[in-house]
Scaffold this motif. Structure first.
Motif, mmCIF file in Angstrom:
data_model
loop_
_atom_site.group_PDB
_atom_site.id
_atom_site.type_symbol
_atom_site.label_atom_id
_atom_site.label_comp_id
_atom_site.label_asym_id
_atom_site.label_seq_id
_atom_site.Cartn_x
_atom_site.Cartn_y
_atom_site.Cartn_z
ATOM 1 N N HIS A 1 -3.804 -7.615 -9.172
ATOM 2 C CA HIS A 1 -4.337 -6.651 -8.205
ATOM 3 C C HIS A 1 -4.555 -5.258 -8.792
ATOM 4 N N LEU A 2 -4.015 -5.011 -9.973
ATOM 5 C CA LEU A 2 -4.108 -3.680 -10.579
ATOM 6 C C LEU A 2 -4.834 -3.741 -11.913
ATOM 7 N N ASP B 1 -1.923 -5.654 5.376
ATOM 8 C CA ASP B 1 -3.165 -5.196 4.754
ATOM 9 C C ASP B 1 -3.543 -3.789 5.209
ATOM 10 N N SER B 2 -2.541 -3.013 5.608
ATOM 11 C CA SER B 2 -2.816 -1.659 6.090
ATOM 12 C C SER B 2 -3.107 -0.673 4.959
ATOM 13 N N LEU B 3 -2.754 -1.033 3.735
ATOM 14 C CA LEU B 3 -3.041 -0.190 2.577
ATOM 15 C C LEU B 3 -4.107 -0.864 1.725
ATOM 16 N N LYS B 4 -4.882 -0.062 1.016
ATOM 17 C CA LYS B 4 -5.835 -0.623 0.061
ATOM 18 C C LYS B 4 -5.056 -1.386 -1.007
ATOM 19 N N GLU B 5 -5.714 -2.352 -1.608
ATOM 20 C CA GLU B 5 -5.041 -3.236 -2.564
ATOM 21 C C GLU B 5 -4.354 -2.463 -3.695
ATOM 22 N N GLN B 6 -5.074 -1.563 -4.348
ATOM 23 C CA GLN B 6 -4.463 -0.810 -5.443
ATOM 24 C C GLN B 6 -3.314 0.051 -4.941
ATOM 25 N N THR B 7 -3.493 0.672 -3.801
ATOM 26 C CA THR B 7 -2.443 1.514 -3.233
ATOM 27 C C THR B 7 -1.187 0.685 -2.997
ATOM 28 N N LYS B 8 -1.358 -0.462 -2.377
ATOM 29 C CA LYS B 8 -0.234 -1.334 -2.029
ATOM 30 C C LYS B 8 0.499 -1.852 -3.263
ATOM 31 N N LYS C 1 -5.580 10.610 -6.791
ATOM 32 C CA LYS C 1 -4.406 11.462 -6.588
ATOM 33 C C LYS C 1 -3.569 11.010 -5.389
ATOM 34 N N THR C 2 -4.221 10.585 -4.315
ATOM 35 C CA THR C 2 -3.451 10.172 -3.136
ATOM 36 C C THR C 2 -2.630 8.914 -3.410
ATOM 37 N N ASP C 3 -3.153 7.991 -4.203
ATOM 38 C CA ASP C 3 -2.356 6.813 -4.558
ATOM 39 C C ASP C 3 -1.110 7.238 -5.327
ATOM 40 N N PHE C 4 -1.315 8.048 -6.350
ATOM 41 C CA PHE C 4 -0.191 8.467 -7.190
ATOM 42 C C PHE C 4 0.839 9.248 -6.379
ATOM 43 N N GLU C 5 0.379 10.142 -5.536
ATOM 44 C CA GLU C 5 1.296 10.926 -4.705
ATOM 45 C C GLU C 5 2.084 10.033 -3.750
ATOM 46 N N LEU C 6 1.422 9.019 -3.196
ATOM 47 C CA LEU C 6 2.110 8.095 -2.297
ATOM 48 C C LEU C 6 3.188 7.318 -3.048
#
Length: 178
Positions: free
Chosen positions: A62-63, A28-35, A115-120
């Motif tokens: 989750h998305l 659970d170290s990333l936010k749900e959408q990010t993960k 932007k940070t989600d997409f870049e990741l």
């Protein structure tokens, strides 16, 4: 198919992959959408239909539809960019570095998610596809945006696990030795 059913399909020689997939589910170290966007983009980049279907099903609850499309866009645009920029990076002739790419990449500027989600997601797909130039570019954008090295490393670790699951499933299809 879900991550759990995918784990169940992995052969015994891929026990470590099975355990690593379990760790993804509980991380659970990333936010749900990010993960889940990350996992979906990586699964698509693995080019394995079973893996892609499993992570798409897992991500469904989750998305948002927009985030799902953005994850698919990350895998798709990096499929193009990683080939092109890996060539530019590896070609001995330096003239290619000075030539315009002439590739449409509008989704990078307006992905429909933070932007940070997409870049990741793009960074993780670039790691799977082996494009050092893209890895460096996306890592710099993320670092400049304040994303920690731990988050970046987690994204690439997840990418490695997803890719290894795809390889394990393909390796399991090989005929047994006589």
């Amino acid at each position: 198919m879900s991550i759990d059913s995918l784990k169940g399909q992995l052969p015994d020689f891929a026990k470590d992959v099975r355990l690593n997939l379990g760790s993804i589910a509980n991380d659970d170290s990333l936010k749900e959408q990010t993960k889940y966007g990350l996992l979906l983009a990586c699964a698509l980049a693995s080019r394995n239909a079973e893996v892609a279907a499993a992570f798409d099903r897992e991500a469904a609850s989750h998305l948002t539809p927009e985030a799902r499309d953005a994850a698919r866009a990350a895998a798709t645009i990096m499929g193009m960019n990683n080939v092109y920029y890996r060539f530019v990076h590896l070609a001995s002739n330096p003239v290619y570095k000075t030539m315009p790419a002439k590739l449409r990449m509008g989704v990078i500027g307006s992905p429909g998610v933070p932007k940070t989600d997409f870049e990741l997601w793009c960074l993780a797909v670039s790691a799977i596809n082996g494009c050092g130039m893209c890895i460096d570019a996306h890592e710099k954008v993320l670092a400049d945006a304040g994303v920690t090295q731990e988050v970046i490393q987690t994204a690439v670790r997840f990418a490695a696990i997803v890719q290894s699951a795809a390889i394990a499933l393909e390796a399991a299809q090989l005929p047994a030795f006589a």
